[in-house]
Design a protein around this motif. Sequence first.
Motif, PDB file in Angstrom:
ATOM      1  N   MET A   1       0.889  -1.245   0.254  1.00 29.53           N
ATOM      2  CA  MET A   1      -0.123   0.214   0.109  1.00 29.53           C
ATOM      3  C   MET A   1       1.304   1.181   0.101  1.00 29.53           C
ATOM      4  O   MET A   1       1.702   1.457   0.647  1.00 29.53           O
ATOM      5  CB  MET A   1      -0.589  -0.277   1.244  1.00 29.53           C
ATOM      6  N   LYS A  21      -7.698   7.734   6.075  1.00 31.08           N
ATOM      7  CA  LYS A  21      -8.014   6.919   7.467  1.00 31.08           C
ATOM      8  C   LYS A  21      -9.314   5.668   6.875  1.00 31.08           C
ATOM      9  O   LYS A  21      -9.577   4.723   7.226  1.00 31.08           O
ATOM     10  CB  LYS A  21      -6.967   7.262   7.972  1.00 31.08           C
ATOM     11  N   GLN A  22      -9.908   6.621   6.758  1.00 31.80           N
ATOM     12  CA  GLN A  22     -11.490   6.055   7.222  1.00 31.80           C
ATOM     13  C   GLN A  22     -11.832   5.002   5.857  1.00 31.80           C
ATOM     14  O   GLN A  22     -12.456   3.287   6.681  1.00 31.80           O
ATOM     15  CB  GLN A  22     -12.647   7.059   7.013  1.00 31.80           C
ATOM     16  N   LYS A  23     -11.294   5.155   4.900  1.00 32.65           N
ATOM     17  CA  LYS A  23     -11.353   4.100   3.542  1.00 32.65           C
ATOM     18  C   LYS A  23      -9.778   2.679   4.154  1.00 32.65           C
ATOM     19  O   LYS A  23     -10.285   2.161   3.965  1.00 32.65           O
ATOM     20  CB  LYS A  23     -10.672   4.762   2.512  1.00 32.65           C
ATOM     21  N   ASN A  24      -8.821   2.970   4.238  1.00 28.54           N
ATOM     22  CA  ASN A  24      -8.222   2.031   4.728  1.00 28.54           C
ATOM     23  C   ASN A  24      -6.971   2.516   5.751  1.00 28.54           C
ATOM     24  O   ASN A  24      -6.188   3.382   5.986  1.00 28.54           O
ATOM     25  CB  ASN A  24      -6.909   1.682   3.456  1.00 28.54           C
ATOM     26  N   GLU A  25      -7.401   1.934   6.729  1.00 33.78           N
ATOM     27  CA  GLU A  25      -7.132   2.636   8.036  1.00 33.78           C
ATOM     28  C   GLU A  25      -5.563   2.202   8.014  1.00 33.78           C
ATOM     29  O   GLU A  25      -4.657   1.781   9.148  1.00 33.78           O
ATOM     30  CB  GLU A  25      -7.651   1.794   9.243  1.00 33.78           C
ATOM     31  N   LYS A  26      -5.082   1.255   7.492  1.00 36.77           N
ATOM     32  CA  LYS A  26      -3.611   0.611   8.058  1.00 36.77           C
ATOM     33  C   LYS A  26      -2.908   1.255   6.564  1.00 36.77           C
ATOM     34  O   LYS A  26      -1.587   0.864   6.590  1.00 36.77           O
ATOM     35  CB  LYS A  26      -3.453  -1.016   7.250  1.00 36.77           C
ATOM     36  N   LEU A  27      -3.172   2.008   6.027  1.00 42.59           N
ATOM     37  CA  LEU A  27      -2.436   3.039   5.255  1.00 42.59           C
ATOM     38  C   LEU A  27      -1.430   4.083   6.147  1.00 42.59           C
ATOM     39  O   LEU A  27      -1.515   4.533   7.004  1.00 42.59           O
ATOM     40  CB  LEU A  27      -3.306   4.032   3.687  1.00 42.59           C
ATOM     41  N   GLU A 163     -12.952   8.081  -0.880  1.00 39.30           N
ATOM     42  CA  GLU A 163     -14.208   8.007   0.808  1.00 39.30           C
ATOM     43  C   GLU A 163     -14.614   9.346   1.252  1.00 39.30           C
ATOM     44  O   GLU A 163     -15.747  10.115   2.108  1.00 39.30           O
ATOM     45  CB  GLU A 163     -13.550   7.243   2.363  1.00 39.30           C
TER      46      GLU A 163
END
Length: 364
Positions: A1, A21-27, A163
């Motif tokens: 990512m 972060k809401q779409k991908n918190e691991k980013l 998002e």
Amino acid sequence: MADIFIRGLGLIGSSLVRAIKQKNEKLTICASDSNLSNLDYAKKRHLIDETCDDLQKATQADIIILATPITQIIEDIKSLARLPLKPGVIITDVGSTKQTVIQTAELLTEQGISFVGGHPMAGSHKTGVQAGRADLFENAFYFQITTENNEEAVVKIRDLLSETKAKWLRVTAKQHDKIVAQLSHVPHVIASALVNQTSEAFKDEPLGMRLAAGGFKSITRIASADPEMWTAILLNNTNLITKQLNEYIEALQDIVVKTKDKDVLALQTFFAQAKVKRDSLGPEKVGAVPNFYDLFINIPDQTGSLAKVTALLTTAEINIVNIHILEIREEVDGILQLTFSSDKDYKKAKATLLPYFQVINRDN
């Protein structure tokens, strides 16, 4: 990512990282900001993963977002052009003017670095990292600037920020600056001038400013914007803003003459034309540009009326962006203006309150 580097965690920047972060918190998001308290706030709330003092960490990023005032964005582009950036990196900005930014970004594109000029047409009377919201850009237009050979980068930025639920719109830098000068920049100058002029007019009559409410507060709300940001905007879209301000001044001078001449027909035509044109505006015409939705209701001048409104909305889990009493006098119903950040909240609030209060047809 991909790793993200963002410069600036004010209202816009912090809203973007919330949406990301809401779409991908691991980013992984690394942030830089001249205000260290902004970085501390964002780190403690896990909006970002790392902090840094300068642009050096940007050399490790796959996507770089510049979310500072225009003057700083331009300086940062110059600095980035001198750094050994990661191959394939994409750089974007959120500046309110675009021709000066795109011109400076040629320092990057000449090196084969992808740059996507951007500008979300959203904001708030509140500022700073704490005011940020993931849904700040919902239903608002998000401009992207058309340049050669950056289609893949455009798509990647849209995916990263999907998002936000923004409405993407491709325009040229020249188109953008003309549009926002008239619809955003000039109104900010006018609102600020009106506040300052009114304050001066009432310098010997303090009751005047105390009574400034209703329409006055509504049309001058945007004057609460960040002075540094708006100074930079005027200095970077100077020709268009001054041209359109001069045209506005000429229109006002024309009304002064017609008023002095008591030209009834000309004055009626002036107001009638404005009414017809204003009434023709709306989301159904061009899309939901504003990200505020105002609902007006009558509330009786009785103890507990306002508390009942807020209690009903709280129970229904509806978030209010702003609440404002436009008019309240003894034995006369008050007009309550409720502002929501999304059309969904607006419609839900209207349905919730309609059984208990009279809704006034002043909303768009």
